[in-house]
Design a protein around this motif. Sequence first.
Motif, PDB file in Angstrom:
ATOM      1  N   LYS A 196      19.646  -0.735  -6.613  1.00 30.03           N
ATOM      2  CA  LYS A 196      20.041  -1.838  -5.727  1.00 30.03           C
ATOM      3  C   LYS A 196      20.845  -2.858  -6.527  1.00 30.03           C
ATOM      4  CE  LYS A 196      17.848  -5.366  -2.785  1.00 30.03           C
ATOM      5  NZ  LYS A 196      16.564  -5.824  -2.215  1.00 30.03           N
ATOM      6  N   VAL A 197      22.033  -3.166  -6.043  1.00 32.47           N
ATOM      7  CA  VAL A 197      22.877  -4.167  -6.701  1.00 32.47           C
ATOM      8  C   VAL A 197      22.878  -5.409  -5.820  1.00 32.47           C
ATOM      9  CG1 VAL A 197      25.146  -4.688  -7.654  1.00 32.47           C
ATOM     10  CG2 VAL A 197      24.341  -2.316  -7.577  1.00 32.47           C
ATOM     11  N   ARG A 198      22.566  -6.557  -6.430  1.00 31.01           N
ATOM     12  CA  ARG A 198      22.469  -7.790  -5.653  1.00 31.01           C
ATOM     13  C   ARG A 198      22.964  -8.966  -6.478  1.00 31.01           C
ATOM     14  NH1 ARG A 198      15.858  -7.268  -5.414  1.00 31.01           N
ATOM     15  NH2 ARG A 198      15.738  -6.054  -7.319  1.00 31.01           N
ATOM     16  N   ASP A 199      23.105 -10.096  -5.812  1.00 30.91           N
ATOM     17  CA  ASP A 199      23.704 -11.253  -6.488  1.00 30.91           C
ATOM     18  C   ASP A 199      22.782 -11.891  -7.508  1.00 30.91           C
ATOM     19  OD1 ASP A 199      26.322 -11.470  -5.601  1.00 30.91           O
ATOM     20  OD2 ASP A 199      25.728 -12.364  -3.702  1.00 30.91           O
ATOM     21  N   ARG A 200      21.482 -11.681  -7.404  1.00 27.13           N
ATOM     22  CA  ARG A 200      20.545 -12.198  -8.395  1.00 27.13           C
ATOM     23  C   ARG A 200      19.473 -11.139  -8.607  1.00 27.13           C
ATOM     24  NH1 ARG A 200      18.146 -16.753  -4.208  1.00 27.13           N
ATOM     25  NH2 ARG A 200      16.985 -15.266  -2.955  1.00 27.13           N
ATOM     26  N   ALA A 201      18.660 -11.306  -9.625  1.00 29.00           N
ATOM     27  CA  ALA A 201      17.802 -10.209 -10.073  1.00 29.00           C
ATOM     28  C   ALA A 201      16.679  -9.863  -9.101  1.00 29.00           C
ATOM     29  CB  ALA A 201      17.222 -10.546 -11.439  1.00 29.00           C
ATOM     30  N   SER A 202      16.243 -10.808  -8.282  1.00 28.18           N
ATOM     31  CA  SER A 202      15.134 -10.499  -7.375  1.00 28.18           C
ATOM     32  C   SER A 202      15.234 -11.352  -6.114  1.00 28.18           C
ATOM     33  CB  SER A 202      13.796 -10.750  -8.067  1.00 28.18           C
ATOM     34  OG  SER A 202      13.675 -12.122  -8.409  1.00 28.18           O
ATOM     35  N   TYR A 203      14.443 -10.987  -5.125  1.00 31.66           N
ATOM     36  CA  TYR A 203      14.384 -11.724  -3.852  1.00 31.66           C
ATOM     37  C   TYR A 203      15.770 -11.891  -3.230  1.00 31.66           C
ATOM     38  CZ  TYR A 203       9.931 -13.072  -6.027  1.00 31.66           C
ATOM     39  OH  TYR A 203       8.727 -13.081  -6.673  1.00 31.66           O
ATOM     40  N   ALA A 243      27.544  -6.986  11.012  1.00 29.38           N
ATOM     41  CA  ALA A 243      26.300  -7.215  10.272  1.00 29.38           C
ATOM     42  C   ALA A 243      25.848  -5.949   9.554  1.00 29.38           C
ATOM     43  CB  ALA A 243      25.197  -7.676  11.224  1.00 29.38           C
ATOM     44  N   THR A 244      24.971  -6.146   8.558  1.00 30.89           N
ATOM     45  CA  THR A 244      24.337  -5.018   7.877  1.00 30.89           C
ATOM     46  C   THR A 244      22.852  -4.987   8.200  1.00 30.89           C
ATOM     47  OG1 THR A 244      24.060  -6.430   5.937  1.00 30.89           O
ATOM     48  CG2 THR A 244      25.902  -4.885   5.904  1.00 30.89           C
ATOM     49  N   ASN A 245      22.261  -3.815   8.041  1.00 28.98           N
ATOM     50  CA  ASN A 245      20.804  -3.675   8.114  1.00 28.98           C
ATOM     51  C   ASN A 245      20.223  -4.094   6.758  1.00 28.98           C
ATOM     52  OD1 ASN A 245      18.176  -2.248   7.719  1.00 28.98           O
ATOM     53  ND2 ASN A 245      18.571  -1.589   9.806  1.00 28.98           N
ATOM     54  N   PRO A 246      19.197  -4.934   6.742  1.00 25.72           N
ATOM     55  CA  PRO A 246      18.716  -5.464   5.457  1.00 25.72           C
ATOM     56  C   PRO A 246      17.651  -4.620   4.761  1.00 25.72           C
ATOM     57  CG  PRO A 246      17.575  -6.543   7.252  1.00 25.72           C
ATOM     58  CD  PRO A 246      18.535  -5.585   7.887  1.00 25.72           C
ATOM     59  N   SER A 247      17.142  -3.580   5.418  1.00 28.76           N
ATOM     60  CA  SER A 247      15.973  -2.862   4.877  1.00 28.76           C
ATOM     61  C   SER A 247      16.340  -1.977   3.684  1.00 28.76           C
ATOM     62  CB  SER A 247      15.353  -1.997   5.975  1.00 28.76           C
ATOM     63  OG  SER A 247      14.316  -1.205   5.438  1.00 28.76           O
ATOM     64  N   ASP A 248      15.563  -2.079   2.609  1.00 28.20           N
ATOM     65  CA  ASP A 248      15.652  -1.103   1.519  1.00 28.20           C
ATOM     66  C   ASP A 248      14.869   0.155   1.886  1.00 28.20           C
ATOM     67  OD1 ASP A 248      17.087  -2.572  -0.693  1.00 28.20           O
ATOM     68  OD2 ASP A 248      15.451  -3.975  -0.343  1.00 28.20           O
ATOM     69  N   SER A 269       9.086   4.714  -2.937  1.00 26.47           N
ATOM     70  CA  SER A 269       8.321   3.715  -3.675  1.00 26.47           C
ATOM     71  C   SER A 269       9.258   2.712  -4.351  1.00 26.47           C
ATOM     72  CB  SER A 269       7.444   4.423  -4.715  1.00 26.47           C
ATOM     73  OG  SER A 269       6.684   3.494  -5.431  1.00 26.47           O
ATOM     74  N   ARG A 270      10.321   3.215  -4.979  1.00 24.12           N
ATOM     75  CA  ARG A 270      11.251   2.324  -5.691  1.00 24.12           C
ATOM     76  C   ARG A 270      11.998   1.405  -4.720  1.00 24.12           C
ATOM     77  NH1 ARG A 270      12.223   7.391  -8.629  1.00 24.12           N
ATOM     78  NH2 ARG A 270      11.010   7.223 -10.550  1.00 24.12           N
ATOM     79  N   ALA A 271      12.370   1.948  -3.570  1.00 21.80           N
ATOM     80  CA  ALA A 271      13.100   1.119  -2.597  1.00 21.80           C
ATOM     81  C   ALA A 271      12.230  -0.032  -2.109  1.00 21.80           C
ATOM     82  CB  ALA A 271      13.540   1.987  -1.415  1.00 21.80           C
ATOM     83  N   ILE A 272      10.961   0.251  -1.836  1.00 20.80           N
ATOM     84  CA  ILE A 272      10.085  -0.819  -1.329  1.00 20.80           C
ATOM     85  C   ILE A 272       9.887  -1.896  -2.395  1.00 20.80           C
ATOM     86  CG2 ILE A 272       7.755  -1.345  -0.527  1.00 20.80           C
ATOM     87  CD1 ILE A 272       7.742   1.527   0.669  1.00 20.80           C
ATOM     88  N   VAL A 273       9.672  -1.478  -3.626  1.00 30.39           N
ATOM     89  CA  VAL A 273       9.457  -2.457  -4.701  1.00 30.39           C
ATOM     90  C   VAL A 273      10.721  -3.293  -4.939  1.00 30.39           C
ATOM     91  CG1 VAL A 273       8.980  -2.670  -7.170  1.00 30.39           C
ATOM     92  CG2 VAL A 273       7.608  -1.138  -5.771  1.00 30.39           C
ATOM     93  N   ALA A 274      11.883  -2.733  -4.602  1.00 29.88           N
ATOM     94  CA  ALA A 274      13.135  -3.483  -4.777  1.00 29.88           C
ATOM     95  C   ALA A 274      13.315  -4.557  -3.709  1.00 29.88           C
ATOM     96  CB  ALA A 274      14.328  -2.528  -4.738  1.00 29.88           C
ATOM     97  N   GLY A 275      12.473  -4.527  -2.674  1.00 29.50           N
ATOM     98  CA  GLY A 275      12.663  -5.459  -1.565  1.00 29.50           C
ATOM     99  C   GLY A 275      11.624  -6.563  -1.554  1.00 29.50           C
ATOM    100  N   ALA A 276      12.057  -7.771  -1.271  1.00 34.17           N
ATOM    101  CA  ALA A 276      11.173  -8.917  -1.025  1.00 34.17           C
ATOM    102  C   ALA A 276      10.285  -9.254  -2.227  1.00 34.17           C
ATOM    103  CB  ALA A 276      10.318  -8.668   0.216  1.00 34.17           C
ATOM    104  N   SER A 277       9.323 -10.133  -2.007  1.00 33.42           N
ATOM    105  CA  SER A 277       8.384 -10.555  -3.051  1.00 33.42           C
ATOM    106  C   SER A 277       7.062  -9.821  -2.858  1.00 33.42           C
ATOM    107  CB  SER A 277       8.131 -12.057  -2.930  1.00 33.42           C
ATOM    108  OG  SER A 277       7.494 -12.332  -1.695  1.00 33.42           O
ATOM    109  N   GLY A 278       6.200  -9.880  -3.882  1.00 33.18           N
ATOM    110  CA  GLY A 278       4.884  -9.267  -3.761  1.00 33.18           C
ATOM    111  C   GLY A 278       4.108  -9.811  -2.570  1.00 33.18           C
ATOM    112  N   GLN A 279       4.176 -11.119  -2.354  1.00 36.52           N
ATOM    113  CA  GLN A 279       3.440 -11.713  -1.233  1.00 36.52           C
ATOM    114  C   GLN A 279       3.921 -11.151   0.101  1.00 36.52           C
ATOM    115  OE1 GLN A 279       4.876 -13.370  -3.747  1.00 36.52           O
ATOM    116  NE2 GLN A 279       3.773 -15.258  -4.267  1.00 36.52           N
ATOM    117  N   ASP A 336       0.830  -1.214   0.000  1.00 39.52           N
ATOM    118  CA  ASP A 336       0.000   0.000   0.000  1.00 39.52           C
ATOM    119  C   ASP A 336       0.864   1.263   0.000  1.00 39.52           C
ATOM    120  OD1 ASP A 336      -2.274  -1.484  -0.103  1.00 39.52           O
ATOM    121  OD2 ASP A 336      -2.799  -1.261   2.015  1.00 39.52           O
ATOM    122  N   LEU A 337       1.998   1.209   0.683  1.00 36.40           N
ATOM    123  CA  LEU A 337       2.868   2.386   0.723  1.00 36.40           C
ATOM    124  C   LEU A 337       3.534   2.613  -0.644  1.00 36.40           C
ATOM    125  CD1 LEU A 337       4.099   4.654   2.357  1.00 36.40           C
ATOM    126  CD2 LEU A 337       5.846   3.063   3.177  1.00 36.40           C
ATOM    127  N   ALA A 338       4.043   1.552  -1.231  1.00 38.73           N
ATOM    128  CA  ALA A 338       4.759   1.703  -2.508  1.00 38.73           C
ATOM    129  C   ALA A 338       3.834   2.151  -3.637  1.00 38.73           C
ATOM    130  CB  ALA A 338       5.434   0.386  -2.879  1.00 38.73           C
TER     131      ALA A 338
END
Length: 317
Positions: free
Chosen positions: A230-237, A159-164, A92-102, A77-79
Amino acid sequence: MKAFTYQRAKDPTQAARAVAERPGAKFLAGGTNLLDLMKIEVETPVHLVDVQDLKLDKIEPTDAGGLRIGALVTNTDLATDARIRRDYGVLSRAIVAGASGQLRNKATTAGNLLQRTRCPYFYDTNLPCNKRRPGSGCAAIGGVSRQLAVIGSSEHCIATNPSDMAVAMRVLDAEVETVDARGAPRSIPIAEFHRLPGDTPHIDTNLRFGELITAVTLPKPIGGHQFYEKVRDRASYAFALVSVAAVVEKDGTGRVALGGVAHKPWRVEAADAAMPQGASAVAARLFAGADPTPDNAFKVPLAERTLAAVINQASST
Ligand code: SF4
């Protein structure tokens, strides 16, 4: 999973009191992080106070021209809120870059700010981890540290903080609103919300025990070109190796915060001031005093190149 008791709170002060009065109690909202951690007994709360009935799920304008985001507004709802997409695109972009839709459908604004690190050793209860069990040691130091912090870490935790989402909120100068067991409100600048590990890495934030997040407030829109790369080891999740939240004006001024590099969203005021001088000058200030491991030293040039790409994109649009 360890046995625990459960209650549904009726109002924020009652919820705060219920946790404050019970050592070992925790709030439960979307549960997308906490329940996973409980299943593997990394988290072992004795009592859960469910806050999902508290009606903190609105996004409302503030008198100052910004937005007040209820703690229980879901990430989806926020994104997708039209005001967020129009005026706070970086968020909005940061939230969509994080996790799955579910997960975004269930995860809440407050829960996103409170999610625990994804350091792999934190999840393995057979190994030492000062964040999971204070004083036990840190298996990541000398272990596999590719994903972990390059700056702001300590001899007790890297450790790092994981939140986008939190990185975008840091670049927007959001404020976290809370209420305590007496009903007293407090407003915490996002810059002061998350902590560096120091010698107490088991404490992630400056919330007091039993203090409940009720909302996050955004200041009035700041304009500019807004980016979240966001740069990550794979394209999503996947969690960020490095992420860049940036607001860039036409004249090259702006502000920047990084994710994936520290125990909190990483922003340095002197780096903002260097924006007109380009990515190298900004990165030099962001990473002054950095102490990467051999495994993750690549994050420093990766962050600089990602920032350079953002600045180039801003100047060509
Ligand atoms: Fe635990 Fe922090 Fe060390 Fe990871 S880096 S093992 S979270 S103390």
